[in-house]
Design a protein around this motif. Structure first.
Motif, PDB file in Angstrom:
ATOM      1  N   UNK A 207       0.918  -1.004  -0.422  1.00 37.98           N
ATOM      2  CA  UNK A 207      -0.191  -0.332   0.035  1.00 37.98           C
ATOM      3  C   UNK A 207       0.497   1.398  -0.436  1.00 37.98           C
ATOM      4  N   UNK A 208       0.621   1.929  -0.658  1.00 38.61           N
ATOM      5  CA  UNK A 208       1.214   3.279  -0.853  1.00 38.61           C
ATOM      6  C   UNK A 208       1.133   4.249   0.876  1.00 38.61           C
TER       7      UNK A 208
ATOM      8  N   UNK B  77      -1.003   7.735   2.086  1.00 35.93           N
ATOM      9  CA  UNK B  77      -2.230   7.750   2.825  1.00 35.93           C
ATOM     10  C   UNK B  77      -2.083   7.235   3.758  1.00 35.93           C
ATOM     11  N   UNK B  78      -1.581   5.327   3.748  1.00 35.48           N
ATOM     12  CA  UNK B  78      -1.270   5.578   4.965  1.00 35.48           C
ATOM     13  C   UNK B  78      -1.635   6.026   6.292  1.00 35.48           C
TER      14      UNK B  78
ATOM     15  N   UNK C  58      -4.092   8.582   7.388  1.00 39.96           N
ATOM     16  CA  UNK C  58      -5.449   7.422   7.688  1.00 39.96           C
ATOM     17  C   UNK C  58      -5.021   6.742   8.948  1.00 39.96           C
ATOM     18  N   UNK C  59      -3.356   6.473   9.142  1.00 42.69           N
ATOM     19  CA  UNK C  59      -3.294   6.344  10.815  1.00 42.69           C
ATOM     20  C   UNK C  59      -3.127   7.898  11.308  1.00 42.69           C
TER      21      UNK C  59
ATOM     22  N   UNK D 168      -6.604   8.749  12.388  1.00 44.04           N
ATOM     23  CA  UNK D 168      -7.218   7.660  13.717  1.00 44.04           C
ATOM     24  C   UNK D 168      -7.093   7.610  15.209  1.00 44.04           C
TER      25      UNK D 168
ATOM     26  N   UNK E  97      -8.021  10.274  16.111  1.00 40.86           N
ATOM     27  CA  UNK E  97      -9.657  10.354  16.439  1.00 40.86           C
ATOM     28  C   UNK E  97      -9.695   9.783  17.970  1.00 40.86           C
ATOM     29  N   UNK E  98      -9.113   8.591  18.305  1.00 39.82           N
ATOM     30  CA  UNK E  98      -9.299   7.740  19.546  1.00 39.82           C
ATOM     31  C   UNK E  98      -8.449   9.064  20.709  1.00 39.82           C
TER      32      UNK E  98
ATOM     33  N   UNK F 272      -2.645  -5.641  15.287  1.00 40.96           N
ATOM     34  CA  UNK F 272      -1.152  -4.474  14.554  1.00 40.96           C
ATOM     35  C   UNK F 272       0.089  -5.096  13.867  1.00 40.96           C
TER      36      UNK F 272
ATOM     37  N   UNK G 104      -0.264  -7.080  10.763  1.00 35.26           N
ATOM     38  CA  UNK G 104      -0.637  -6.023   9.567  1.00 35.26           C
ATOM     39  C   UNK G 104       0.426  -5.401   8.326  1.00 35.26           C
ATOM     40  N   UNK G 105       0.519  -5.450   7.595  1.00 38.18           N
ATOM     41  CA  UNK G 105       1.203  -4.847   6.608  1.00 38.18           C
ATOM     42  C   UNK G 105       1.498  -3.299   7.134  1.00 38.18           C
ATOM     43  N   UNK G 106       1.279  -3.147   8.734  1.00 35.36           N
ATOM     44  CA  UNK G 106       1.626  -1.435   8.646  1.00 35.36           C
ATOM     45  C   UNK G 106       2.910  -1.411   9.289  1.00 35.36           C
ATOM     46  N   UNK G 107       4.480  -0.382   8.323  1.00 33.06           N
ATOM     47  CA  UNK G 107       5.280  -0.176   8.770  1.00 33.06           C
ATOM     48  C   UNK G 107       5.621  -0.116   9.998  1.00 33.06           C
TER      49      UNK G 107
END
Lengths: 262, 291
Positions: free
Chosen positions: A8-9, A12-13, A16-17, A20, A23-24, A99, A102-105
């Motif tokens: 994923x690019x 944008x990640x 979004x992260x 989020x 918001x948390x 987490x 997931x592919x979250x670096x």
């Protein structure tokens, strides 16, 4: 035959992260309300009454001096709490486990937390500065406002590392208590609520070695109040604390890694 | 290239050997159930394949890569046991967050409807019931449109109806031609869903075949009867497995029900309410794992 999808690019990640994360934190009033409102409540109680009095032998008003104190208090508070509590919570809820699958670096995860904390810190200043201007009648040169804001944001980096360390070393239920036990007393001992000269002698002897005191000096110097040493000395102290806190955070993180993920 | 592979993988936690030199290959497009009692090594196997744990010796590979590589993870969706998500986020917000981790995610609403959470899209996570939360985890696992879906005990804690509809949702995803690896100790789930069942017990793979083969291999027939006077000694030397005797009710598995019954009559055991039936997967499983 399945074609290999690219990753994923990142941008944008990261966006979004970060959104989020924001918001948390925003939706936890225990964090967002106390971060934004406590500094101006303290300012109203302690700062306003004697805002126009000048510090002995200077033209600096107490209103400006206490603004610098509260700016330091508010920003360090955001850094320690946002990291400490969110990391401790994620560990408690085992969100970290999911987490990690997931592919979250990890660097995106970390950056998002830093950006969120800095945005929150900037928000607290955006509430505190106008309040001091209107209710405390604080008048500073344009470059003094800027210097104060930029110094407290930059000088807060060591407290990010401290927040991380606490997040990894304490449990989800104890993080708030641990932070309050460390943060509030050292804020007092560093002269953020009452000038150092009013503190008991034994505490006055300790305070020059407290990170928050060094952080406070950066703020007081920014609005032209006299400080005990050169600003460079304060930066050096803060850098030293930053390195130490970062080392502790890294050690705590690795300890967690070897327990959970090896 | 297999989607996921363990090569002589051993995992030790202190003195406990959770996995003992296990080798298995899961090809793309397979739907595989890993079965086993609690503590058998199912979750450990999944954790190694996802890179959440490192093998003490041997190898774990995802798409031929280190499971920790982002390239491998970008093709995988995961539902773990006991993993939480932030309480103060809305369902659609957290689905969007997880979608942003993948190159070609499915549309948000599709992921939410695959999990049957349309009506809860705007609810905070903390407002969800236990079953709804499991479905949210499913939405998070599929939202990246992964090639391989790992589900670790996905229906644990659900009621019968919840489990049935959840299994249908997993089957729906598998029908897209995707690889699904799930662990469960509900045997009917494996039977309904999987073309291949890997039975793990005490860290060792003890069977790896289609549900039908596993059933036929072990079980043969299930014999049930009532015999108030029976003693375990009466069964000595008979070709039976998985014997349970409770309040005079006897259940056992055997490939030779006729000769077993003849021997019992000869030994003078009084039998009533005799019932002989084909063993189901559950019986096979008990037979496979009884020590």
């Amino acid at each position: 035959m399945i074609t290999v999808p690219k990753r994923a690019p990142i941008l944008p990640m990261l966006t979004r992260q970060t959104w989020t994360e924001f918001l948390k934190l925003w939706r936890v009033p225990a964090f967002s309300a106390t971060s934004l409102l406590l500094p101006i409540v303290f300012y109203a109680f302690i700062g306003i009454g004697q805002a126009s009095q000048t510090l002995e032998g200077t033209k600096v008003t107490f209103g400006a001096y206490f603004l610098a104190s509260m700016a330091v208090y508010a920003v360090a508070n955001v850094m320690i709490f946002s990291f400490g509590i969110s990391v401790a919570n994620e560990r408690g809820m085992k969100t970290d486990l999911l987490m990690r699958a997931t592919p979250l670096p990890p660097v995106v995860y970390l950056l998002a937390k830093c950006i969120t904390a800095i945005v929150f810190a900037a928000l607290t200043l955006a509430v505190l500065f106008p309040f001091a201007y209107i209710a405390g009648g604080v008048r500073l040169e344009a470059d003094q406002w800027l210097t104060l804001a930029s110094r407290v944001l930059l000088g807060s980096i060591p407290f990010i590392a401290l927040g991380f360390a606490i997040g990894y070393l304490s449990g989800p239920n104890s993080a708030v208590a641990v932070i309050n036990l460390i943060y509030l007393p050292t804020a007092f001992a560093s002269g953020l609520f009452f000038p150092k000269q009013l503190l008991p002698q034994i505490i006055q002897n300790i305070s020059p070695y407290l990170p928050l005191y060094r952080f406070g000096q950066l703020g007081w110097d920014a609005i032209g109040a006299p400080t005990s040493e050169n600003v460079t000395t304060d930066w050096l102290y803060l850098t030293g604390y930053g390195v130490a806190f970062f080392a502790i955070a890294l050690w705590a993180y690795r300890r967690e890694e070897s327990r959970k993920f090896s | 290239m297999p989607a996921a592979e363990l090569v002589e993988a051993t995992k030790r936690y202190g003195a406990v050997e959770a996995l003992k030199a296990v080798s298995l290959r899961i090809e793309l497009g397979e739907v595989v159930a890993m079965l086993g009692p609690n503590g058998a090594g199912k979750t450990t196997s999944i954790s190694l394949l996802l890179g959440l744990r490192k093998p003490t010796s041997g190898k774990a590979l995802l798409f031929g890569l280190d499971p920790n590589s982002l390239d491998a993870r970008s093709r995988v969706g995961v539902m773990l046991q006991e993993s939480g998500v932030p309480q103060m986020l809305k369902v659609r917000e957290i689905v969007d967050l997880f979608r942003s981790y993948y190159a070609k995610p499915m549309p948000r609403n599709r992921a939410i409807s695959m999990a049957g959470l349309e009506e809860k899209a705007n609810a905070l996570v903390k407002e969800l019931s236990g079953g709804q939360r499991q479905r949210l985890y499913f939405a998070l696992a599929v939202c990246g449109d992964p090639d391989v879906l790992f589900l670790d005990e996905p229906t644990v804690g659900m009621d019968v109806e919840g489990r049935r509809s959840f299994i249908e949702r997993i089957a729906e995803f598998a029908q897209l031609g995707r690889t699904v690896v799930l662990t469960t100790h509900y045997l009917e789930e494996a039977d309904q869903l999987a073309k291949r069942v890997i039975v793990i017990d005490r860290g060792v793979v003890i069977a790896d075949a289609s549900p039908e083969v596993i059933k036929s291999k072990v079980a043969g027939k299930k014999v049930r009867f009532v015999a108030p006077e029976i003693h375990e000694k009466n069964l000595d030397g008979l070709p039976v497995t998985a014997v349970t005797i409770k309040d005079g009710r006897v259940q056992l598995l055997t490939n030779q029900p006729e000769s077993v019954l003849r021997d019992l009559f000869q030994r003078g055991v009084e039998i009533s309410d005799l019932e002989v039936s084909g063993a189901d997967l559950e019986d096979a499983f008990i037979a496979l794992t009884s020590h």
